[in-house]
Design a protein around this motif. Structure first.
Motif, PDB file in Angstrom:
ATOM      1  N   SER A 102      18.272 -36.661 -17.339  1.00 41.99           N
ATOM      2  CA  SER A 102      17.935 -35.968 -15.857  1.00 41.99           C
ATOM      3  C   SER A 102      17.914 -36.757 -14.691  1.00 41.99           C
ATOM      4  O   SER A 102      18.635 -36.764 -13.759  1.00 41.99           O
ATOM      5  CB  SER A 102      16.989 -34.948 -15.800  1.00 41.99           C
ATOM      6  OG  SER A 102      17.206 -34.028 -16.663  1.00 41.99           O
ATOM      7  N   ASP A 138      23.284 -30.754 -15.932  1.00 39.59           N
ATOM      8  CA  ASP A 138      22.064 -31.109 -16.477  1.00 39.59           C
ATOM      9  C   ASP A 138      21.627 -29.945 -17.160  1.00 39.59           C
ATOM     10  O   ASP A 138      20.981 -28.945 -16.936  1.00 39.59           O
ATOM     11  CB  ASP A 138      21.073 -31.512 -15.399  1.00 39.59           C
ATOM     12  CG  ASP A 138      19.674 -32.119 -16.017  1.00 39.59           C
ATOM     13  OD1 ASP A 138      19.920 -32.440 -17.271  1.00 39.59           O
ATOM     14  OD2 ASP A 138      18.751 -32.238 -15.318  1.00 39.59           O
ATOM     15  N   GLU A 139      21.986 -30.178 -18.767  1.00 43.77           N
ATOM     16  CA  GLU A 139      21.888 -29.074 -19.785  1.00 43.77           C
ATOM     17  C   GLU A 139      21.956 -27.655 -18.990  1.00 43.77           C
ATOM     18  O   GLU A 139      21.171 -26.710 -18.968  1.00 43.77           O
ATOM     19  CB  GLU A 139      20.278 -29.142 -19.947  1.00 43.77           C
ATOM     20  CG  GLU A 139      19.778 -30.623 -20.434  1.00 43.77           C
ATOM     21  CD  GLU A 139      18.551 -30.417 -21.550  1.00 43.77           C
ATOM     22  OE1 GLU A 139      18.441 -29.374 -22.096  1.00 43.77           O
ATOM     23  OE2 GLU A 139      18.033 -31.411 -21.584  1.00 43.77           O
TER      24      GLU A 139
HETATM   25 MG    MG Z   1      16.381 -33.408 -18.565  1.00 43.69          MG
END
Ligand code: MG
Ligand code: ADP
Length: 243
Positions: free
Chosen positions: A41, A164-165
């Protein structure tokens, strides 16, 4: 077209990114995998200056800066060229789907409201939510909210979309529709850097998979190669746990 070299980010005394070198070609789909707490991240956030890096050089198109010396204008340029899709969607609760998509065009790109709304309507068509233009996030499913989040990134017409995810907060029933939208973008050769635990997405869609651990890129390669014959024991160990 996008290049970072020697990227370092420290929190306290710890180097969370410990010298990342990465070049992304136009139209390339890159998936980043690795254990949690490894800096994935933070890498995405540094590319967008959501975090201020401690060292490194960033090139995006004609922007080429030492990240520690980036001016306000450089940072705004980097942000315009890198759109972000968050795990928790990060939509404005008091704005409709249409307004969420149009907002950046109005505020960042200074488009007149009419033009921004027209563009947002086109995007809503493309993400299959034309009938939800006037719906507020709370009345949308998680999958629909994340599709709006992706729609907002599409509207920005950035050089690269940083994910991000994007499916990690979703109930399992909504994961597929979000992955399908991402696959649609991949087919259109939208440049993407995707942090995800969805290994089948990585296998099917990525041009390149990057394995990170401890703030470094340990190993990278085409998905076939990385998944079937990882070279580094840390990669093997990680894949063994997740596959
Ligand atoms: Mg992360
Ligand atoms: P990943 O996305 O791979 O799970 P992160 O980039 O979120 O990892 O975090 C990497 C490390 O940096 C973790 O140890 C995390 O606790 C730490 N970290 C992330 N953001 C901050 C912050 N704002 N302040 C202090 N430490 C942070």
């Amino acid at each position: 077209m996008i290049k970072v070299t020697g990227l370092v980010k420290r929190f306290g005394g710890t180097a969370v990114l410990d010298g990342i070198d990465l070049a992304i070609e136009q139209g390339e789909i890159i998936v980043v995998i690795g254990p949690s707490g490894t800096g994935k991240s933070t890498l995405l956030r540094c590319l967008n200056f959501l975090e201020r890096p401690d060292a490194g050089r960033l090139t995006i198109g004609d922007l080429d800066v030492d990240v520690t010396r980036a001016s306000r204008a450089d940072i705004l340029t980097a942000r315009r060229r890198t759109a972000f899709v968050f795990q928790n969607y990060a939509l404005f609760a008091n704005k409709t789907a249409l307004e969420n998509i149009a907002e950046g065009l109005i505020v960042v790109n200074r488009w007149p409201k009419e033009k921004a709304h027209a563009r947002a309507r086109e995007i809503l068509e493309r993400i299959g939510l034309a009938d939800k233009a006037d719906a507020y996030p709370a009345s949308l499913s998680g999958g629909q909210q994340q599709r709006v989040g992706i729609g907002r990134a599409m509207a920005a017409q950035a050089e690269v979309i940083l994910f991000d995810e994007p499916t990690s907060s979703l109930d399992p029933e909504w994961v597929e529709e979000v992955l399908n939208l991402m696959k649609q973008l991949a087919r259109e050769r939208q440049t993407m850097l995707v942090v995800t635990h969805e290994m089948s997405f990585a296998r099917d869609v990525a041009d390149r998979v990057i394995f990170m651990e401890g703030g470094r890129i340990v190993e990278q390669g085409p998905p076939d190669q990385l998944f079937s014959s990882p070279q580094d024991p840390r990669t093997r160990d990680f894949l063994h746990k997740v596959l």
